[in-house]
Design a protein around this motif. Structure first.
Motif, PDB file in Angstrom:
ATOM      1  N   ILE A 157       0.850  -1.195   0.000  1.00 58.78           N
ATOM      2  CA  ILE A 157       0.000   0.000   0.000  1.00 58.78           C
ATOM      3  C   ILE A 157       0.882   1.240   0.000  1.00 58.78           C
ATOM      4  CG2 ILE A 157      -1.759   1.291   1.263  1.00 58.78           C
ATOM      5  CD1 ILE A 157      -2.720  -1.373   2.419  1.00 58.78           C
ATOM      6  N   THR A 158       0.839   2.001  -1.071  1.00 60.47           N
ATOM      7  CA  THR A 158       1.654   3.209  -1.197  1.00 60.47           C
ATOM      8  C   THR A 158       0.815   4.476  -1.395  1.00 60.47           C
ATOM      9  OG1 THR A 158       1.872   2.816  -3.588  1.00 60.47           O
ATOM     10  CG2 THR A 158       3.581   1.910  -2.157  1.00 60.47           C
ATOM     11  N   GLU A 159      -0.488   4.319  -1.574  1.00 62.79           N
ATOM     12  CA  GLU A 159      -1.351   5.481  -1.779  1.00 62.79           C
ATOM     13  C   GLU A 159      -1.432   6.304  -0.491  1.00 62.79           C
ATOM     14  OE1 GLU A 159      -1.944   2.444  -2.496  1.00 62.79           O
ATOM     15  OE2 GLU A 159      -2.722   2.219  -4.534  1.00 62.79           O
ATOM     16  N   GLU A 160      -1.188   7.603  -0.580  1.00 60.65           N
ATOM     17  CA  GLU A 160      -1.137   8.457   0.603  1.00 60.65           C
ATOM     18  C   GLU A 160      -2.414   8.406   1.431  1.00 60.65           C
ATOM     19  OE1 GLU A 160       0.031  12.440  -0.055  1.00 60.65           O
ATOM     20  OE2 GLU A 160       1.976  11.927  -0.947  1.00 60.65           O
ATOM     21  N   SER A 161      -3.554   8.341   0.760  1.00 61.33           N
ATOM     22  CA  SER A 161      -4.828   8.364   1.477  1.00 61.33           C
ATOM     23  C   SER A 161      -5.071   7.093   2.289  1.00 61.33           C
ATOM     24  CB  SER A 161      -5.983   8.575   0.494  1.00 61.33           C
ATOM     25  OG  SER A 161      -5.987   7.558  -0.500  1.00 61.33           O
ATOM     26  N   PHE A 162      -4.255   6.052   2.074  1.00 57.51           N
ATOM     27  CA  PHE A 162      -4.430   4.795   2.802  1.00 57.51           C
ATOM     28  C   PHE A 162      -3.291   4.509   3.781  1.00 57.51           C
ATOM     29  CE2 PHE A 162      -7.407   4.112  -0.615  1.00 57.51           C
ATOM     30  CZ  PHE A 162      -8.399   3.329  -0.043  1.00 57.51           C
ATOM     31  N   LEU A 163      -2.289   5.369   3.832  1.00 56.82           N
ATOM     32  CA  LEU A 163      -1.128   5.115   4.686  1.00 56.82           C
ATOM     33  C   LEU A 163      -1.502   5.118   6.171  1.00 56.82           C
ATOM     34  CD1 LEU A 163       1.714   7.125   2.895  1.00 56.82           C
ATOM     35  CD2 LEU A 163       1.286   4.656   2.862  1.00 56.82           C
ATOM     36  N   ALA A 164      -2.414   5.987   6.563  1.00 59.82           N
ATOM     37  CA  ALA A 164      -2.815   6.040   7.971  1.00 59.82           C
ATOM     38  C   ALA A 164      -3.486   4.738   8.392  1.00 59.82           C
ATOM     39  CB  ALA A 164      -3.748   7.224   8.212  1.00 59.82           C
ATOM     40  N   LYS A 165      -4.413   4.236   7.573  1.00 60.79           N
ATOM     41  CA  LYS A 165      -5.101   2.977   7.882  1.00 60.79           C
ATOM     42  C   LYS A 165      -4.112   1.815   7.871  1.00 60.79           C
ATOM     43  CE  LYS A 165      -9.426   3.793   8.700  1.00 60.79           C
ATOM     44  NZ  LYS A 165      -9.996   3.444  10.021  1.00 60.79           N
ATOM     45  N   ALA A 166      -3.188   1.826   6.903  1.00 57.72           N
ATOM     46  CA  ALA A 166      -2.202   0.755   6.827  1.00 57.72           C
ATOM     47  C   ALA A 166      -1.320   0.745   8.073  1.00 57.72           C
ATOM     48  CB  ALA A 166      -1.345   0.913   5.575  1.00 57.72           C
ATOM     49  N   GLY A 167      -0.916   1.938   8.527  1.00 57.65           N
ATOM     50  CA  GLY A 167      -0.108   2.028   9.736  1.00 57.65           C
ATOM     51  C   GLY A 167      -0.859   1.573  10.972  1.00 57.65           C
ATOM     52  N   GLN A 168      -2.145   1.879  11.015  1.00 61.04           N
ATOM     53  CA  GLN A 168      -2.971   1.463  12.150  1.00 61.04           C
ATOM     54  C   GLN A 168      -3.088  -0.063  12.205  1.00 61.04           C
ATOM     55  OE1 GLN A 168      -6.916   3.123  12.093  1.00 61.04           O
ATOM     56  NE2 GLN A 168      -7.274   2.686  14.259  1.00 61.04           N
ATOM     57  N   VAL A 169      -3.326  -0.674  11.044  1.00 61.51           N
ATOM     58  CA  VAL A 169      -3.413  -2.138  10.991  1.00 61.51           C
ATOM     59  C   VAL A 169      -2.066  -2.753  11.357  1.00 61.51           C
ATOM     60  CG1 VAL A 169      -3.809  -4.115   9.488  1.00 61.51           C
ATOM     61  CG2 VAL A 169      -5.273  -2.112   9.299  1.00 61.51           C
ATOM     62  N   LYS A 170      -0.986  -2.157  10.874  1.00 60.42           N
ATOM     63  CA  LYS A 170       0.356  -2.657  11.189  1.00 60.42           C
ATOM     64  C   LYS A 170       0.609  -2.592  12.698  1.00 60.42           C
ATOM     65  CE  LYS A 170       3.623  -1.451   8.395  1.00 60.42           C
ATOM     66  NZ  LYS A 170       4.670  -0.658   7.691  1.00 60.42           N
ATOM     67  N   GLY A 171       0.211  -1.483  13.313  1.00 61.96           N
ATOM     68  CA  GLY A 171       0.378  -1.371  14.756  1.00 61.96           C
ATOM     69  C   GLY A 171      -0.394  -2.442  15.506  1.00 61.96           C
ATOM     70  N   GLY A 172      -1.610  -2.725  15.033  1.00 57.54           N
ATOM     71  CA  GLY A 172      -2.417  -3.772  15.660  1.00 57.54           C
ATOM     72  C   GLY A 172      -1.775  -5.145  15.537  1.00 57.54           C
TER      73      GLY A 172
END
Length: 225
Positions: A157-172
């Motif tokens: 996932i490299t799209e800027e609008s999805f980076l926050a969600k991707a980071g949140q899932v990664k943290g989980g």
């Protein structure tokens, strides 16, 4: 045609010249006209066929969606699978796959959800949808305990609008692995990627992992003279 009749004085000579030219070139003109008209008709037929196919697929999707909701998701899974198999090459098949994957997660059929999403990941040609597919796939992989694979999926996932969600899932995922430091770092990255629009749940996740500042030792109390 003017060039053909130039140099001939009488109308009879001109007519004879035209007849002679037509005899030599008429068949070529007819074939060219036929091919041109056939091409035009074929193009129109192709366009009309595409529109008809899209309308048919749209109606079929609407019908299967109504049945899916009316019968109850559990009873409608097989019919939805059949629709997906028949429409693997169009956007309605993609929508149906996403819906089926979502319902499979609700029913905790994570293997089924993963199958649908992995297939979409390999077949989808609409690039803006890739981030949605990969994000959902990573969540399903995490539910299956496939943490390392889920982290690899999130890297796609490299799209800027999805980076926050991707980071949140990664943290989980890091939390599930018991790595608090990596979880904290992932949540921080997610907050930074949010650009001021931080999800309240994400903020709570980060706050829960906040490192308390070390206590400053109190100054010694001097004995009064």
């Amino acid at each position: 045609m003017v060039d053909i009749i130039e140099g001939y004085e009488t109308e009879e000579q001109q007519v004879d010249a035209i007849k002679s030219w037509w005899k030599e070139n008429g068949n070529t003109l007819i074939i060219g006209a036929v091919v041109g008209l056939a091409g035009l008709w074929g193009w129109r037929f192709y366009n009309e066929s595409i529109v008809t196919a899209q309308e048919t697929a749209s109606q079929a999707y609407s019908d299967v969606l109504v049945k899916f909701e009316a019968q109850g998701a559990e009873d409608g899974l097989d019919e939805m699978k059949a629709f997906i198999a028949d429409n693997s090459g169009n956007n309605y098949g993609v929508l149906a796959s996403l819906l089926l994957a979502k319902e499979a997660v609700v029913q905790k059929q994570f293997d089924l959800a993963k199958t649908q999403l992995v297939t979409l990941q390999s077949q989808n040609s609409y690039v803006p949808l890739n981030a949605v597919i990969n994000l959902r796939l990573a969540r399903v992989e995490a539910e299956l305990g496939e943490y390392e694979q889920a982290l690899k999926t999130l890297e796609l996932i490299t799209e800027e609008s999805f980076l926050a969600k991707a980071g949140q899932v990664k943290g989980g995922i890091h939390l599930q692995q018991g790595d608090l430091e990596k979880a904290r770092s992932a949540f921080k990255d997610a907050v930074n990627a949010s650009k001021g629009r931080v999800d309240p749940v994400l903020q709570l996740q980060l706050d829960d992992l906040a490192v308390s500042a070390p206590a400053v030792p109190a100054a010694p109390v001097l004995d009064a003279e």
